[in-house]
Design an enzyme around this catalytic site. Structure first.
Site, PDB file in Angstrom:
ATOM      1  N   ASP A 452       0.837  -1.210   0.000  1.00  0.00           N
ATOM      2  CA  ASP A 452       0.000   0.000   0.000  1.00  0.00           C
ATOM      3  C   ASP A 452       0.869   1.257   0.000  1.00  0.00           C
ATOM      4  OD1 ASP A 452      -2.362   1.451   0.147  1.00  0.00           O
ATOM      5  OD2 ASP A 452      -3.149   0.347   1.864  1.00  0.00           O
ATOM      6  N   ASP A 517     -10.856   1.972  -3.309  1.00  0.00           N
ATOM      7  CA  ASP A 517     -11.394   1.655  -1.987  1.00  0.00           C
ATOM      8  C   ASP A 517     -12.919   1.681  -2.000  1.00  0.00           C
ATOM      9  OD1 ASP A 517      -9.149   1.076  -0.617  1.00  0.00           O
ATOM     10  OD2 ASP A 517      -8.940   3.010   0.371  1.00  0.00           O
TER      11      ASP A 517
HETATM   12  C1  DGJ Z   1      -5.942   1.697   1.921  1.00  0.00           C
HETATM   13  C2  DGJ Z   1      -6.304   0.514   1.073  1.00  0.00           C
HETATM   14  O1  DGJ Z   1      -6.790   0.920  -0.159  1.00  0.00           O
HETATM   15  C3  DGJ Z   1      -7.292  -0.356   1.816  1.00  0.00           C
HETATM   16  O2  DGJ Z   1      -7.691  -1.424   1.007  1.00  0.00           O
HETATM   17  C4  DGJ Z   1      -6.664  -0.828   3.083  1.00  0.00           C
HETATM   18  O3  DGJ Z   1      -5.582  -1.678   2.795  1.00  0.00           O
HETATM   19  C5  DGJ Z   1      -6.199   0.350   3.914  1.00  0.00           C
HETATM   20  N1  DGJ Z   1      -5.369   1.233   3.160  1.00  0.00           N
HETATM   21  C6  DGJ Z   1      -5.462  -0.109   5.135  1.00  0.00           C
HETATM   22  O4  DGJ Z   1      -4.950   0.921   5.852  1.00  0.00           O
END
Ligand code: DGJ
Length: 719
Positions: A452, A517
């Site tokens: 991430d 997300d």
């Molecule tokens: C952002 C990501 O897009 C989510 O899927 C998740 O992994 C969160 N970060 C976790 O902090």
């Protein structure tokens, strides 16, 4: 007097060609990039012999070259902006040699400027199968003083004057791939991003269309910068009626400073054109990306269905409940269990702990071994979330090394999501990350990292006060490559607060991207449509989320959520322990259906369409449409009492096709005379119905009267 025997360079793809004209002591002139020309065809005359000088112009005609530069009297955007303390500001190529690196397919043009003491190596390759053109530039400073480089285009492409619009993507977190269309006029069109990552709001790519081009027909051009950092593209009208398209990295002041003898290589510019509209172009990009993906074992295996813990439990990860989740996931048919954020030292919320990459001793007193063994015993692979490039001010790492955060002395540290960016171009910082992550990978059978990156870079100040955007991207790639070399069986997912790092650059190291997300199925329809313009479905993370969706509050039926995710790299992102028996059964059926179809969905071509009246469709088939899966999504109620038939223009008009509706085992039957018709009942049988390709292409497949937020899925095979 005409030029004696002008020399041309020609590259041919299957459906496109490129022609350059060599001119002694200059950069080659662009003569053609577009439709495939017959072998042996050339322009017949030197370009300058075919056009007169405009009045009150420079006495030397200056057509578009592969690297137009300011110092020759070029008044358009220069492919190179640089100086040496204010001098050598106007470059001009004085020599060019051609080196064929793959005869007929790829070459490097070695351009030199004897006055400014520079060399530019411009590599150009046209892939004969995919019609994808890859350009890349390396500038060498041969002078004895530093050169300040402000702009270096990875490549400069010609576009015919009949192009009328450019489609690009805007967006934001939870709304990636927001389509945006601008008319092409005599005004400069420019998009640039200075966020230090690929970005949610300015995808580094665009598609230029000609009048009348559609999803399936007409000439279109596309370009994408394979880079996960700052970028800039411009399309500029030129006085001979065509356009030039330049694309490259946006360099922060000082980032392009080249010491004597130093050089800078741009990211690759990946471009293509097609006469088969947007989907033809998409097929070219998909082929190129598939060629680049570096799979463990050398080839893609069927994409394992995921369970990602994030929206199920967020930071609340404890071995007992997570094991229960894993057990429930396995019962659904899940194949890879990914433990998201919240597992490492002190990570109970998003205000602390990034950088401390070892299991939290309170949550996991015995480490991750027990959980991973449980997951493996259930027949699933284990994946782990990390965010290596970040550090929380409240972390052991930051307390020990506050100087490791990107910063500018004397200026405030700018946090985002309560975190700072680690300067991973420092060898000691990237060594630290390598050691911590390698220790986890060496100790456990972890087959997948969800990598991430949850913030923009601002300001990206290195320890010596210089800008480090470029260094950061290169260091991230190097860290990924180092981990992959040490652990070649590990796949990586590129996530960046959803889709903030989706590009061909990171995909040299990664194998999946987290598209957004936002898992709301209705929102995903448009995002995934945009995504598929450049990227193939098998790398598109697509999950079934909760109802209501966490980011929008909207509720969709399980069937619609699953149908929207069906074609991607399928996953589930909810707490499976919370599912009702009916929902669990239905989801199990969809997972089984996905497994049955994924080989078809994840190879070959994708056609996408909007039929109006709230109907969106996708057809995944082999290139000659002998065998395909049709997914039709109704996003809103029909305006018609009886919805019009759906035309499938890509089908072979000379063939006949069998259409069979596909429904997951256990899915509720359609009931009531407003929602059924004998034709559909016939499709829903082993034999299906047989129809002429010409009928389906011209008149269409009958569409059932269906409520909003429902899907219709069918196998369409040539008989
Ligand atoms: C952002 C990501 O897009 C989510 O899927 C998740 O992994 C969160 N970060 C976790 O902090």
């Amino acid at each position: 007097m005409t030029t004696p025997s002008p020399e041309f360079i020609t590259l041919h793809g299957q459906r496109s060609s490129l022609v350059l004209e060599l001119v002694p002591g200059e950069a080659p002139l662009w003569r053609h990039w577009g439709a495939r020309l017959p072998d042996g065809i050339d322009p017949g005359a030197a370009l300058r012999d075919t056009r007169a000088l405009p009045t009150f112009a420079l006495d030397q005609d200056l057509p578009l070259t592969v690297a137009p530069v300011f110092g020759t009297g070029w008044f358009g955007q220069s492919a190179l902006l640089a100086h040496r303390e204010g001098r050598d500001f106007a470059q001009g190529w004085t020599g060019c040699t051609v080196e064929w690196t793959a005869p007929g397919r790829a070459l490097t043009l070695h351009l030199s400027d004897a006055v400014a003491r520079l060399r530019l190596d411009l590599s150009i390759a046209l892939d004969a199968d995919s019609d994808v053109l890859v350009l890349c530039s390396t500038l060498h400073n041969d002078g004895d003083t530093a050169l300040d480089l402000q702009w270096l285009a990875a490549g400069t492409l010609p576009l015919p004057g009949r192009c009328d619009a450019v489609r690009s993507f805007a967006g934001q977190h939870v709304h990636e791939f927001l389509p945006q269309t601008d008319p092409l006029t005599r005004s400069l069109w420019r998009r640039e991003s200075r966020r230090g990552r690929t970005s949610h709001d300015c995808f580094p790519g665009a598609v230029v269309t000609t009048p009348g081009a559609t999803a399936q027909t007409g000439r279109v051009f596309g370009a994408h910068l394979a880079w996960s950092g700052n970028h800039q593209q411009t399309i500029e009208w030129l006085h001979d009626g065509q356009y030039q398209w330049q694309f490259g990295e946006w360099l922060a002041p000082g980032e392009g400073r080249l010491a004597p003898g130093a050089s800078l290589t741009t990211p690759e510019l990946v471009a293509s054109c097609s006469d088969e509209g947007l989907d033809g172009l998409a097929a070219n990009f998909h082929a190129e990306l598939r060629r680049r993906l570096d799979w463990p074992g050398g080839a893609m295996r069927p994409r394992p269905v995921h369970l990602n813990t994030w929206e199920g439990v967020y930071f609340d990860v404890h071995p007992g409940p997570v094991k229960e989740m894993a057990t429930a996931a396995a019962a659904l048919g899940i194949e890879r269990f990914v433990l998201d954020d919240g597992w490492f030292h002190g990570r109970h919320h998003d205000r602390a702990a990034l950088g401390d990459w070892w299991p939290d001793a309170h949550k996991f007193p015995d480490g991750l071994s027990g959980l991973i063994a449980h997951v493996n015993a259930l027949g699933m692979e284990f994946g782990l979330w990390v965010e290596p490039e970040m550090v929380s001010p409240d972390s052991e790492l930051f307390r020990a090394h506050p100087d490791w955060a990107l910063q500018i002395a004397g200026r405030p540290l700018l946090t985002a999501r309560n975190q700072l960016v680690l300067d991973i171009a420092r060898p000691e910082a990237s060594d630290y990350l390598f050691e911590k992550i390698a220790a986890l990978l060496a100790a456990h059978p972890i087959r997948y990292l969800k990598w991430d990156l949850n913030r923009d870079l601002a300001p990206a100040g290195l320890g010596d006060g210089r800008a480090g955007y470029r260094a950061q991207v290169l260091a991230a790639y190097a860290l990924m490559a180092r981990l992959r070399t040490a652990f070649p069986e590990v796949e990586i997912e590129s996530c960046s607060g959803g889709g903030g790092r989706i590009d061909f650059g990171v995909l040299r190291h990664a194998h999946r991207v987290w598209t957004s997300d936002c898992i709301d199925a209705l929102s995903r329809v448009e995002m995934q449509h945009g995504f598929l313009q450049f990227f193939p479905p098998e790398i598109m993370g697509a999950h079934v989320g909760t109802a209501p969706a966490h980011t929008t509050g909207r509720t969709q039926a399980m069937a619609f959520r699953a149908a929207v995710a069906l074609a991607g790299h399928f996953g589930v992102e909810l707490d499976p322990r919370q599912l009702s028996t009916e929902d669990a059964d239905e989801l199990r059926g969809w997972i089984a259906l996905h497994k049955r179809l994924r080989d078809r969905l994840h190879h070959g071509r994708v056609w996408r369409g909007e039929a109006g009246d709230g109907l969106h469709w996708q057809f995944h088939a082999d290139a000659d449409t002998a065998d395909g899966v049709l997914i039709v999504l109704r996003t809103r109620p029909s305006d018609h009492r009886q919805p019009p038939a759906l035309r499938l223009p890509m089908l072979d008009v000379a063939a006949r096709y069998r259409v069979r509706e596909l429904r997951p085992a256990g899915s509720p039957r359609r009931e009531g005379r407003h929602h059924t018709a004998p034709f559909f009942d016939a499709q829903d049988s082993a034999e299906g119905v047989t129809l002429a390709g010409a009928w389906l292409a011209e008149v269409g497949l009958p569409m059932l009267r269906a409520p909003a937020e429902t899907a219709f899925i069918a196998r369409i095979e040539r008989v």
